[in-house]
Design a protein around this motif. Structure first.
Motif, mmCIF file in Angstrom:
data_model
loop_
_atom_site.group_PDB
_atom_site.id
_atom_site.type_symbol
_atom_site.label_atom_id
_atom_site.label_comp_id
_atom_site.label_asym_id
_atom_site.label_seq_id
_atom_site.Cartn_x
_atom_site.Cartn_y
_atom_site.Cartn_z
ATOM 1 N N GLU A 34 38.044 39.669 33.164
ATOM 2 C CA GLU A 34 38.390 38.892 34.444
ATOM 3 C C GLU A 34 39.892 39.016 34.919
ATOM 4 O O GLU A 34 40.221 38.986 36.071
ATOM 5 C CB GLU A 34 37.965 37.483 34.390
ATOM 6 C CG GLU A 34 38.812 36.649 33.450
ATOM 7 C CD GLU A 34 38.482 35.093 33.441
ATOM 8 O OE1 GLU A 34 38.326 34.587 34.381
ATOM 9 O OE2 GLU A 34 38.244 34.673 32.312
ATOM 10 N N ILE A 35 40.705 39.275 33.872
ATOM 11 C CA ILE A 35 42.013 39.232 34.265
ATOM 12 C C ILE A 35 42.334 40.609 35.190
ATOM 13 O O ILE A 35 43.182 40.518 36.155
ATOM 14 C CB ILE A 35 42.928 39.211 32.998
ATOM 15 C CG1 ILE A 35 42.883 37.882 32.270
ATOM 16 C CG2 ILE A 35 44.184 39.640 33.083
ATOM 17 C CD1 ILE A 35 43.606 37.644 31.158
ATOM 18 N N GLU A 36 41.825 41.720 34.469
ATOM 19 C CA GLU A 36 41.927 42.801 35.255
ATOM 20 C C GLU A 36 41.542 43.004 36.663
ATOM 21 O O GLU A 36 42.055 43.331 37.589
ATOM 22 C CB GLU A 36 41.402 44.042 34.356
ATOM 23 C CG GLU A 36 42.286 44.397 33.390
ATOM 24 C CD GLU A 36 41.364 45.142 32.048
ATOM 25 O OE1 GLU A 36 40.327 45.540 32.419
ATOM 26 O OE2 GLU A 36 41.929 45.023 30.923
ATOM 27 N N VAL A 37 40.423 42.025 37.086
ATOM 28 C CA VAL A 37 39.977 42.064 38.115
ATOM 29 C C VAL A 37 40.719 41.300 39.120
ATOM 30 O O VAL A 37 41.020 41.708 40.280
ATOM 31 C CB VAL A 37 38.341 41.371 38.155
ATOM 32 C CG1 VAL A 37 37.942 40.998 39.364
ATOM 33 C CG2 VAL A 37 37.593 42.499 37.544
ATOM 34 N N ALA A 38 41.152 40.309 38.562
ATOM 35 C CA ALA A 38 42.316 39.394 39.539
ATOM 36 C C ALA A 38 43.566 40.197 39.669
ATOM 37 O O ALA A 38 44.033 40.207 40.793
ATOM 38 C CB ALA A 38 42.549 38.140 38.520
ATOM 39 N N ILE A 39 43.964 41.160 38.611
ATOM 40 C CA ILE A 39 45.275 41.725 39.078
ATOM 41 C C ILE A 39 44.850 42.646 40.139
ATOM 42 O O ILE A 39 45.570 42.891 40.981
ATOM 43 C CB ILE A 39 45.548 42.536 37.607
ATOM 44 C CG1 ILE A 39 45.950 41.415 36.669
ATOM 45 C CG2 ILE A 39 46.722 43.537 38.140
ATOM 46 C CD1 ILE A 39 46.585 41.939 35.351
ATOM 47 N N ASP A 40 43.691 43.373 40.066
ATOM 48 C CA ASP A 40 43.329 44.507 41.181
ATOM 49 C C ASP A 40 43.085 43.462 42.349
ATOM 50 O O ASP A 40 43.820 44.363 43.400
ATOM 51 C CB ASP A 40 41.931 44.951 40.763
ATOM 52 C CG ASP A 40 41.861 46.112 39.516
ATOM 53 O OD1 ASP A 40 43.092 46.486 39.071
ATOM 54 O OD2 ASP A 40 41.106 46.377 39.088
ATOM 55 N N GLN A 41 42.665 42.415 42.664
ATOM 56 C CA GLN A 41 42.429 41.711 43.781
ATOM 57 C C GLN A 41 43.813 41.181 44.293
ATOM 58 O O GLN A 41 44.068 41.534 45.427
ATOM 59 C CB GLN A 41 41.757 40.608 43.608
ATOM 60 C CG GLN A 41 40.294 40.931 43.477
ATOM 61 C CD GLN A 41 39.260 39.585 43.283
ATOM 62 O OE1 GLN A 41 39.998 38.584 42.946
ATOM 63 N NE2 GLN A 41 38.068 39.835 43.449
ATOM 64 N N GLY A 42 44.693 40.763 43.533
ATOM 65 C CA GLY A 42 45.860 40.077 43.976
ATOM 66 C C GLY A 42 47.287 41.028 44.117
ATOM 67 O O GLY A 42 48.163 40.763 44.819
ATOM 68 N N MET A 43 47.376 42.099 43.317
ATOM 69 C CA MET A 43 48.442 43.050 43.325
ATOM 70 C C MET A 43 48.682 43.522 44.703
ATOM 71 O O MET A 43 49.862 43.752 44.968
ATOM 72 C CB MET A 43 48.037 44.119 42.398
ATOM 73 C CG MET A 43 48.657 43.711 41.038
ATOM 74 S SD MET A 43 50.350 42.937 40.830
ATOM 75 C CE MET A 43 51.577 44.099 41.078
ATOM 76 N N SER A 44 47.860 43.690 45.594
ATOM 77 C CA SER A 44 47.989 44.249 46.892
ATOM 78 C C SER A 44 48.750 43.235 47.912
ATOM 79 O O SER A 44 49.800 43.562 48.600
ATOM 80 C CB SER A 44 46.674 44.667 47.604
ATOM 81 O OG SER A 44 45.784 43.562 47.730
ATOM 82 N N GLY A 45 48.585 41.870 47.533
ATOM 83 C CA GLY A 45 49.318 41.087 48.325
ATOM 84 C C GLY A 45 50.644 40.999 47.652
ATOM 85 O O GLY A 45 51.682 40.941 48.349
ATOM 86 N N VAL A 46 51.039 41.087 46.385
ATOM 87 C CA VAL A 46 52.154 41.033 45.573
ATOM 88 C C VAL A 46 52.947 42.051 46.335
ATOM 89 O O VAL A 46 54.064 42.096 46.777
ATOM 90 C CB VAL A 46 51.786 41.329 44.093
ATOM 91 C CG1 VAL A 46 53.406 41.455 43.565
ATOM 92 C CG2 VAL A 46 51.467 39.818 43.740
#
Length: 260
Positions: free
Chosen positions: A229-241
């Motif tokens: 779940e951590i990896e999924v959230a990183i994939d989702q959120g890193m584009s915004g970062v």
């Protein structure tokens, strides 16, 4: 000497994935040494538009240094020696505040330090005098404003406030520890926010945190925390970062060093 040489580079401390920013041209990398030992990784130099940047992988490359063993002093000293005046710390965190769920971006405004035993100051050894830095506001308000404006432009889910609780790790917290953090006023929990912020302040660098919530903190969801779940959230959120960094980088580079 052209004008481009006058622009101070912006330091970005985070994971290795950040070097895939769009429009980023990598110009080289340097192995550096410091009086405080070796930094976590080589310094990667690049240009993002007209703005020079220097990347440092906090946990090494590949990712191998646990949070409590990161040589924060060497990392910050290496960036300062590279001419950096403003540092963006990109941190993966757990969300405590109800609004701060997975893939949410937070630009925190405060820290509570629960770490222990880390080398957390440059002011030790044979000192001429002891220095007590003012740390009332641990993050640069000017740098925070630039990241907040950029996040609004991007339109990603984000919060423009937050108290970052920095824990020792490397284990995750117990549910009771998270309840204590919440009672103390923490909105986020992470393991790398300190002493990084304080060391930057000792070196009179502007420091700001761009945090990505990768999971709900222990006891805040109905299941145990998994790496998946951590990896999924990183994939989702890193584009915004990444978009926030791309938009804010020129303004961050123009900030002057903190007054002494």
């Amino acid at each position: 000497m052209g004008m481009s040489n006058q622009v101070a580079p912006v330091g970005i401390i985070g994971g290795t994935g950040l070097t895939t920013l769009s429009g980023l041209e990598i110009t080289g990398e340097r192995v550096v040494d410091t009086p405080w030992g070796e930094p976590s990784s080589v310094l990667v130099d690049g240009m993002l538009g007209d703005q020079p940047v220097v990347f440092l992988s906090r946990h090494g490359n590949p990712h191998r240094i646990p949070p409590h063993q990161v040589n924060y002093r060497a990392n910050l000293h290496a960036l300062q020696q590279a001419g950096v005046r403003t540092v963006v710390g990109v941190n993966a965190v757990g969300g405590i505040h109800a609004d701060m769920g997975p893939a949410h971006i937070v630009i925190p405004d405060q820290i509570i330090d629960y770490t222990w035993g880390r080398a957390s100051t440059f002011f030790e050894g044979e000192l001429e005098e002891t220095t007590h830095i003012d740390f009332t506001f641990p993050y640069s308000e000017l740098a925070r404003a630039l990241l907040i404006d950029a996040a609004r432009t991007v339109g990603c889910p984000f919060s423009d406030f937050g108290v970052y609780g920095a824990t020792q790790g490397p284990r995750l917290e117990t549910a009771a520890e998270v309840r204590r953090l919440e009672r103390d006023g923490c909105d986020l929990v992470g393991m790398t926010g300190m002493p990084e912020a304080a060391l930057a302040a000792e070196l009179k660098m502007n420091y700001v945190c761009l945090a990505l919530v990768v999971n709900r903190a222990a006891g805040k969801s109905d299941h145990i925390i998994t790496m998946t779940e951590i990896e999924v959230a990183i994939d989702q959120g890193m584009s915004g970062v990444k978009r926030i960094l791309e938009i804010a980088i020129g303004g961050l580079g123009a900030l002057t060093p903190q007054p002494s």
